[in-house]
Structures are given as C-alpha cells and as structure tokens.
Design a protein around this motif. Structure first.
Motif: not given
Length: 111
Positions: A68-93
């Motif tokens: 579970a990742i908590v991010v403020p809305p104004e940082q979501s664009e910056l974090v989205s690059r990493v989250l896209g990579i994390l989303a490929t992992a086989d786990r709940p996120m």
C-alpha cells in the motif's frame, strides 16, 4: 512493515531503504509506505533508476508481499513512473491519498 517518509527524500535514502529491506529478508511481508508527509527533488531519471532497482529485486525475490502506497495528489505524476514498474509484480498493490484507508486495506490481507 510500515515506512514513513518525512521531509525531503533523496534517491540515496530510497536505495538504502531497499537495500535494508532486501537484507532483512522482508520482501514477502505486507508493506505500507506512507509518503504523505514527504517531498522529493528527485529527477525523472532518479525515479526511473529506483524503479529499475525495485524491478530487479522483484525478479530475484520470488514471493512479494502486498504493498500500500500513500502519496499526496500533487506528487502522483512523479511517483507514477515507479508505480508502473511496481505494478508488473505479482502481488496486491493499491495507491491511496490517505494513510488510514491504506492501513485498513493492508491489515485486511493475509500475513
């Protein structure tokens, strides 16, 4: 496992955190990463390098715990690059904008 980012977070700090987690054998644990009080001056290249680091660890780890990742809305664009990579992992996120729903969700999952 709960980690909280406060103040300015650097690439070196994130990479150190990942190293400690891997060294502790905790990649299969449930994790809540609360960045709601954190900020960063990392570049897109820094975020991409962190994403590659995480992806490499995922490939070697086998079983990964829910995240579970908590991010403020104004940082979501910056974090989205990493989250896209994390989303490929086989786990709940899931991504949250508030820590309490994130905590309830992660605690509802099996250990």
């Amino acid at each position: 496992m709960i980690a909280t980012a406060e103040g300015v977070v650097t690439r070196a700090e994130v990479e150190n955190y990942l190293e400690v987690m891997a060294g502790a054998g905790s990649l299969s644990y449930r994790k809540l990463f609360d960045c709601s009080r954190g900020d960063t001056a990392m570049t897109a290249e820094d975020m991409l390098a962190i994403g590659v680091n995480i992806r490499t660890r995922h490939a070697a780890a086998g079983t990964l715990g829910p995240l579970a990742i908590v991010v403020p809305p104004e940082q979501s664009e910056l974090v989205s690059r990493v989250l896209g990579i994390l989303a490929t992992a086989d786990r709940p996120m899931r991504i949250f904008s508030d820590a309490e729903p994130a905590r309830r969700w992660i605690e509802s999952l099996p250990k």
